[in-house]
Design an enzyme around this catalytic site. Structure first.
Site, short mmCIF file in Angstrom:
data_model
loop_
_atom_site.label_atom_id
_atom_site.label_comp_id
_atom_site.label_asym_id
_atom_site.label_seq_id
_atom_site.Cartn_x
_atom_site.Cartn_y
_atom_site.Cartn_z
N SER A 44 -7.92 28.41 -36.95
CA SER A 44 -7.63 29.84 -37.10
C SER A 44 -6.32 30.30 -36.46
O SER A 44 -5.85 31.39 -36.76
CB SER A 44 -8.77 30.67 -36.54
N LYS A 50 -3.77 31.35 -38.89
CA LYS A 50 -3.79 32.68 -39.51
C LYS A 50 -2.53 33.47 -39.13
O LYS A 50 -2.08 34.33 -39.87
CB LYS A 50 -5.05 33.45 -39.09
N TYR A 57 -6.35 28.57 -48.40
CA TYR A 57 -6.85 28.92 -47.07
C TYR A 57 -7.28 27.67 -46.28
O TYR A 57 -6.98 27.54 -45.09
CB TYR A 57 -8.02 29.89 -47.21
#
Lengths: 307, 307, 307, 307
Positions: free
Chosen positions: A65, A68, A190
């Protein structure tokens, strides 16, 4: 100064070893099999110096993450704040990183780009087809980490295989009109994003860039000051999911965590910090990492409100 | 410098006058009857200079929720972080300032001290009986605003009369074991806290103190650096309720809003800022105030991550 | 027939004794001190005959939430459906009996009159002052149980002392405009309602009345057929809180549970059933009671859809 | 009797025509293009007689969510209650028919089989591959409606095209371990289920079967009495989604609604009732249908608790 910092890092690591709270993420074998004791810290000063300590420092881990940040920064740079804020909001959600309930009740747009839903939404706006998107990601990853990172293909394959909760989020976003396009393709992008791998030293470059208002140590403006400030603001309120408030009270450092156990943190004007230990708490953040960051911040007086 | 700042304030006020979003809070007559056009700004530099502009600058308003900072700071100073964090958490809730649902689902402890539930909870820990608590509040209000403030008795009476939602929150806290004692007495203290009145110039002192690490302009340590940093961290993630994230992206300023239309904001190392206009949005924050703070922050480069 | 029913009851009780799930409600001593093994059943046929079995059959218990039926029926009889449905809705909430979150999110009116919020709301509509309301309750309790019941003063005192969650609900109702008046007085009435005491045999009269379309065994119309049908409809979907659906699948009997361990159930056209054992599950319903009702319903073919 | 019923139906239809609340479902053209005035009623008595009235009675519509009864009944018959209750719960959810928030917060299993999540979950348990599942559905549809129904291929194609919210639900179920298998295949089966088409007269057969304890008018046991009773219990608490409680208060009839405007209702021991008008309220139920059912139930004294 480097010696003082190295000593502080080593004390922090030592202190953190007493902690065995949290569990190694078990949803894919590539994460589950990491040694739970492996602990690493690297600090990249805005003057370009790196101070690094810990176990097996040449071994890589995936950004998960923390990546991101990459898609957020890339889109802010290419499209500007006005467009990006049409795609995603910037509010801490009060819920966990993959909350579908939150999105269903308070949508249609994701609460912020640090959540899975927010990052999936942003991935749908990377220009071009899948190949172009992969190149776009590589371009931005390389730029922001000042290094050529590659995809961990096993992690990528595992993420795809186990990504049903993210599929649920993505179809909800689509059914609410918050994103368009082919969901499986958006999720491929993603999952790719999460699967870039790096070392602890390399990973400290991005938070240094943010702490230095977008400039490299040799004073090149790599990203705009405005993008750096927006990104730091979002990290501050949303980067550690529904622990961001507590994290800020204890460390004073804008940060972003990933389920591989990495935390990237920015000491404004001073340095980028990367810490890694695979034991993460229920909210997805490294528990040793939090101990280490608090220690470093206090010892070096690196709270964002310090003078 | 003062002239430049005054000019920026005046431009900001002028710009904000085009905005008529938001509504004057109508739940008590003392708030409802304020002129919706009245707009005031004051900046207190850490060197002690005040720059103030706007309408009817000698008229007072009540602190309302900005006074939540006072009880938080007083208790942090007297009891320390370890105790305070047993009474209240420090997380943005993702819900509105008086959410009972949030407290019922994620309690027993309030999400943070900037919410009504959090401030009520902290009020229950002010030492002594009601008279002592009033004196305690006066002591801290006067210290933190460097001025003797008094209670607006009409506002206090109105808050008591209309405070059923706060009663509901307080009884829920008590039934969950998060607070003890006589609820009506605790709420008296809470309503008192909200009812201190002040002018715009005086109100800028507290955010200046926080921006200056707890020190007065003549370098007296009024509150500890640690308390100042903790308070700024909490303002950053929670001060503008469920708009705190968006507020930080647009202004980069830790802040706290109150339903009277006041916003207090801290420009780290630089100044305290107070802005006031009674039109507040659905989330309880002055809409003109947000415009003015964004303008000031950009023009003066006062984002928390600026160098 | 009575012998067959008695035998079925005794088998049911025997079967239920193997179950020790659930816990005796502990929030007040008067409930906490009841023998967890005490198990009682009484069936009142629509022809007037009573069949009763179990332990210590002359000992009383308090009606607790089963008394919510009394205020609902009384107000339906005196004001009619149109008025009552302005005060409370008739939907299963999906949440627990004292959910404040539910009321905060889906109010202002309570989901249904079987929840605490719903019954508190109805209590605020009983005509007159506190003394009149007490007489009103006595009138309706006596009418619906065909017997003179009295208040258990110790339970009443304990309910008042521990009723903070109900206070929170009541103040939320008031702050949303769903009820008016003095909250402490309304709650006094509500706590009185819960504190009527009775024996197992007497308590079976009310569900018999409902099963018999409002008529006593000697064919007097005690309450209207319409009121009986509305009440049964509400019991069916809401009477066992957020287990009502599962309860209906397993028993086919409209019912209402109370935290003292009592369940009242209506076998349409056939009988009223009262079962009591103080062990209640997390949702506030007697676990042995559920076993006994399922057994009786199956053995006697008393599902509401049986011919 | 038939003449009396016909007259009551005609009065009910007439009365309902004054109502224009609700909107024709617009998410697929096949539903959006139905004449909003078309109103149809059919009653199938347990003695086999049909009484039908309304507009264009030979035109078909799709079963939509009323077909959820088919998969529930088929699986209850083939696997029994014990297995089915491992796959889905039987509680009214308090939320809308496609609530993802509810499932995320209270899962992993769907609240009940009348919701989209519940029916999708049950579809995953129909034995065999896609072809076998289609044959299984045809077998049960034909058996329960005593007629050979076919798929409306246009509706099926549209449902697949627009089904992203159902995809989100299905992936959430899978990620929580509540269902297994290929999601797109399971959804194909679910969309097929919704796309069977029929006339108003034919559709009244299934609720008649349930009202008659599983027996056809010529006394054949088509489905077991137990299955009929369980199904009626679930319809009673969950069939009209988060209006089931209000519906039962007003009609006393277990029922199931579908977004095409159809409602199927069972008058215990008496009849099956089908009503159709395409205007549905926000909760997915025909508003005219509710008026008609209330009128019929009152005039014929068909409340489930009538003697």
């Amino acid at each position: 100064m480097e010696n003082k910092i190295l000593s502080i890092i080593e004390t922090a690591i030592e202190k953190s070893r007493a902690n065995s709270k949290g569990k190694v993420a078990g949803y894919i074998p590539e994460l589950a099999n990491v040694d739970p004791e492996k602990t690493q810290v690297s600090i990249k000063l805005t003057n370009g110096e790196s101070i690094t300590s810990g176990d097996h420092l040449d071994e890589t881990f995936t950004l998960q993450s923390t990546a991101k940040l990459v898609v957020l920064i890339g889109l802010l740079e290419e499209y500007g704040l006005k467009k990006v804020q049409k795609w995603v909001r910037f509010e801490p959600s009060g819920s966990d990183f993959a909350s579908i309930a939150r999105l269903d009740q308070f949508g249609p747009y994701p609460s912020n780009p640090m959540l899975n839903a927010g990052a999936i939404s942003l991935c749908s706006h990377i220009p071009g087809d899948f190949e172009s998107q992969l190149r776009w990601l590589e371009k931005w990853v390389n730029k922001l980490f000042n290094s050529k990172l590659s995809i961990d293909q096993k992690v990528f394959a595992s993420e795809r295989r186990t990504g049903d909760r993210n599929r649920s989020l993505a179809y909800l976003l689509k059914s609410n009109g918050a994103i368009k396009g082919n969901i499986e393709e958006i999720l491929e992008t993603y999952f790719l994003l999460c699967s870039f791998k790096t070392t602890i030293e390399v990973s400290a470059y991005l938070p240094m860039l943010l702490a230095n208002q977008g400039k490299s140590p040799d004073n090149q403006q790599i990203i705009s000051k405005e993008t750096a400030q927006i990104t730091l603001a979002i990290m501050t309120t949303c980067g550690i999911y529904n622990e961001s408030g507590t994290h800020l009270v204890h460390t004073g450092l804008p940060a972003k965590s990933g389920v591989s156990g990495i935390i990237l943190a920015s000491a404004i004007r001073k340095a980028g910090i990367a810490v890694m230990n695979p034991r993460v708490n229920a909210k997805g953040t490294s528990t040793r990492g939090q101990i280490i960051l608090e220690h470093i911040s206090k010892e070096l007086d690196w709270h964002f409100a310090s003078i």
